[in-house]
Scaffold this motif. Structure first.
Motif, short mmCIF file in Angstrom:
data_model
loop_
_atom_site.label_atom_id
_atom_site.label_comp_id
_atom_site.label_asym_id
_atom_site.label_seq_id
_atom_site.Cartn_x
_atom_site.Cartn_y
_atom_site.Cartn_z
N GLY A 232 0.80 -1.19 0.06
CA GLY A 232 -0.07 -0.08 -0.03
C GLY A 232 0.92 1.14 0.07
O GLY A 232 1.63 1.46 -0.77
N MET A 233 0.62 2.13 0.99
CA MET A 233 1.63 3.22 1.24
C MET A 233 2.68 3.07 2.10
O MET A 233 3.61 3.87 2.45
CB MET A 233 0.86 4.45 1.54
CG MET A 233 -0.40 4.91 0.65
SD MET A 233 0.46 5.44 -0.76
CE MET A 233 1.28 6.94 -0.52
N ALA A 234 2.56 1.64 2.75
CA ALA A 234 3.56 1.45 3.87
C ALA A 234 5.04 0.72 3.33
O ALA A 234 4.73 -0.29 2.96
CB ALA A 234 3.03 0.82 5.09
N PRO A 235 6.00 1.30 3.63
CA PRO A 235 7.33 0.47 3.36
C PRO A 235 7.71 -0.71 4.27
O PRO A 235 7.47 -0.38 5.35
CB PRO A 235 8.32 1.53 3.19
CG PRO A 235 8.00 2.49 4.24
CD PRO A 235 6.36 2.50 3.95
N VAL A 236 7.83 -1.86 3.58
CA VAL A 236 8.01 -3.10 4.66
C VAL A 236 9.16 -3.68 4.19
O VAL A 236 9.37 -3.85 2.97
CB VAL A 236 6.65 -3.84 4.56
CG1 VAL A 236 5.57 -3.23 5.17
CG2 VAL A 236 6.37 -4.45 3.30
N TYR A 237 9.56 -4.62 5.10
CA TYR A 237 10.49 -5.74 4.79
C TYR A 237 9.81 -7.25 4.81
O TYR A 237 8.90 -7.45 5.76
CB TYR A 237 11.82 -5.72 5.65
CG TYR A 237 12.37 -4.30 5.69
CD1 TYR A 237 13.12 -3.56 4.67
CD2 TYR A 237 12.17 -3.50 6.56
CE1 TYR A 237 13.71 -2.49 4.56
CE2 TYR A 237 12.58 -2.00 6.73
CZ TYR A 237 13.44 -1.65 5.66
OH TYR A 237 13.72 -0.33 5.56
N MET A 238 10.46 -7.99 4.02
CA MET A 238 9.55 -9.37 3.94
C MET A 238 10.68 -10.59 3.91
O MET A 238 11.52 -10.27 2.98
CB MET A 238 8.66 -9.43 2.91
CG MET A 238 7.73 -11.06 3.02
SD MET A 238 6.43 -10.81 2.00
CE MET A 238 6.01 -12.39 2.09
N ALA A 239 10.44 -11.47 4.73
CA ALA A 239 11.35 -12.68 4.73
C ALA A 239 10.53 -13.83 4.35
O ALA A 239 9.25 -14.15 4.96
CB ALA A 239 12.48 -12.89 5.65
N PHE A 240 11.05 -14.82 3.54
CA PHE A 240 10.05 -15.89 3.39
C PHE A 240 10.90 -17.20 2.52
O PHE A 240 11.92 -16.71 2.15
CB PHE A 240 8.87 -15.97 2.36
CG PHE A 240 8.84 -15.24 0.97
CD1 PHE A 240 9.21 -16.13 0.06
CD2 PHE A 240 9.10 -14.07 0.92
CE1 PHE A 240 9.41 -15.29 -1.40
CE2 PHE A 240 9.38 -13.30 -0.16
CZ PHE A 240 9.50 -14.23 -1.37
N LEU A 241 10.62 -18.43 2.85
CA LEU A 241 11.39 -19.65 2.22
C LEU A 241 10.61 -20.20 1.09
O LEU A 241 9.31 -20.14 1.24
CB LEU A 241 11.40 -20.56 3.38
CG LEU A 241 12.51 -21.49 3.32
CD1 LEU A 241 14.00 -21.06 3.28
CD2 LEU A 241 12.37 -22.86 4.11
N ARG A 242 11.15 -20.57 0.11
CA ARG A 242 10.60 -21.48 -0.88
C ARG A 242 11.38 -22.84 -1.25
O ARG A 242 12.49 -23.02 -0.92
CB ARG A 242 10.76 -20.55 -2.18
CG ARG A 242 10.05 -19.24 -2.39
CD ARG A 242 10.36 -18.65 -3.55
NE ARG A 242 9.76 -18.92 -4.82
CZ ARG A 242 9.95 -18.83 -5.90
NH1 ARG A 242 11.24 -17.88 -6.16
NH2 ARG A 242 9.55 -18.97 -6.74
N PHE A 243 10.49 -23.77 -1.29
CA PHE A 243 11.19 -25.19 -1.64
C PHE A 243 11.52 -25.32 -3.15
O PHE A 243 10.63 -25.19 -4.10
CB PHE A 243 9.97 -26.18 -0.98
CG PHE A 243 10.42 -27.57 -1.16
CD1 PHE A 243 11.58 -28.16 -0.48
CD2 PHE A 243 9.82 -28.34 -2.15
CE1 PHE A 243 11.62 -29.46 -0.82
CE2 PHE A 243 10.18 -29.61 -2.32
CZ PHE A 243 11.14 -30.27 -1.56
#
Length: 330
Positions: A232-243
């Protein structure tokens, strides 16, 4: 968006790797467990050219009828409506639009003539999956074959690297070697990880993939992503794992992520997503650890002018539980 400094620590070997300007130095590279097969850099799902991938496991049956059902323009199998020109040359409905309603063989105007006889013949055919060279031994009625091929477990995987529109496809051993050699992705062995991310100007948040690390454990490969984007209007950081495998296999594993500081922490626990799902699809579904920028700066402490995040986590097989101990590297 470049990192000023990234440290990646694998708690199995306690090695630390420093990265500068988003081009990591690789202190450790784990070779794939098996020799990678050859692969093509063109999309395979749009055609039948799979001769350069994998080792043949079955012989392709010769069929002059199936050759008649091959579009002369795109070389894919034709499905109704199959069009023909007054001279009897056929092509698929998609390519009829591409050639501006003019026969690519004799240049005669196509009109709206259907090749009903060829469509009827197609109904009686049973053909092998086009991924027979990769191990699929299934045979399907002609009109069911296309649907199967879109879901076939033997179809090649797309490159999971998210930092570019990479068109390379292949099996898992090939893609592991491709990520290591062509994309310079860090390779680590073990089921636990410890990453430290440092950014000198965290106020500049734009859509960017900051890091992708491949982990080898339990005889499988996993991709850890960490990035910044606007939610949206908010800056975020994201971590996730893929197989690196199919969804049914991915469900056999779980993972946890943790980030914190100043006596607070955020945790995430979930199932890794298969690389059959694109990086963007996973990100847009918010299926991972999401950290608001203000919270990330609070975790960083100090004058809030520098981002310092340490993301830790582990991977485990679902039947063993998170406290069953580390995996034994291959």
């Amino acid at each position: 968006m470049d990192f000023d400094n990234i440290e990646c620590v694998s708690t199995v070997d306690e090695a630390e790797v420093n990265h500068h300007n988003s081009h990591p130095r690789h202190a450790h590279h784990q070779s794939p467990s098996s020799k990678p097969h050859n692969a093509t850099r063109n999309s395979i799902d749009n055609g039948d050219n799979i001769n350069n991938i994998g080792s043949p496991t079955a012989a392709a049956p010769a069929s002059s009828v199936s050759e008649l059902l091959e579009c002369p323009v795109c070389t894919n199998s034709m499905y109704p409506p199959i069009h023909q020109c007054p001279n009897g040359h056929t092509l698929c409905s998609t390519c009829k639009i591409r050639v501006h309603n003019r026969c690519p063989t004799c240049r005669h105007e196509l009109g709206d003539i259907r090749c009903l006889a060829l469509e009827k013949i197609a109904e009686s055919l049973e053909l092998p999956c086009k991924y027979y060279r990769l191990g699929c031994s299934e045979i399907y009625p002609y009109y069911s074959k296309l649907k199967h091929e879109g879901m076939c477990n033997y179809r090649p995987y797309n490159c999971p690297y998210a930092g570019s529109e990479c068109s390379v496809v292949g099996d898992i051993p090939f893609l592991v070697a491709h990520l290591r050699d062509d994309h310079k992705v860090d390779m680590h062995t073990g089921s636990t990880f410890n990453h430290r991310y440092v950014k000198s100007n965290p106020r500049e948040v734009e859509n960017a993939t900051w890091m992708l690390t491949v982990f080898n454990c339990y005889g499988q490969y996993f991709c850890l992503h960490f990035e910044a984007f606007q939610l949206g209007m908010a800056p975020v950081y994201m971590a996730f794992l893929r197989f690196m495998g199919d969804e049914t296999e991915a469900r056999n594993y779980s993972y946890s992520l943790e980030v914190g500081g100043n006596g607070r922490k955020l945790t995430w626990e979930g199932t890794p997503r298969s690389i059959r799902d694109s990086h963007r699809k996973v990100r847009d579904s918010h299926d991972g650890l999401i950290i608001q920028r203000n919270m990330a700066l609070f975790f960083s402490g100090g004058d809030r002018k520098e981002l310092k995040l340490r993301v830790t986590g582990r991977i485990w097989k679902e039947e063993q539980g998170p406290d069953a101990g580390m995996c034994i590297p291959n």
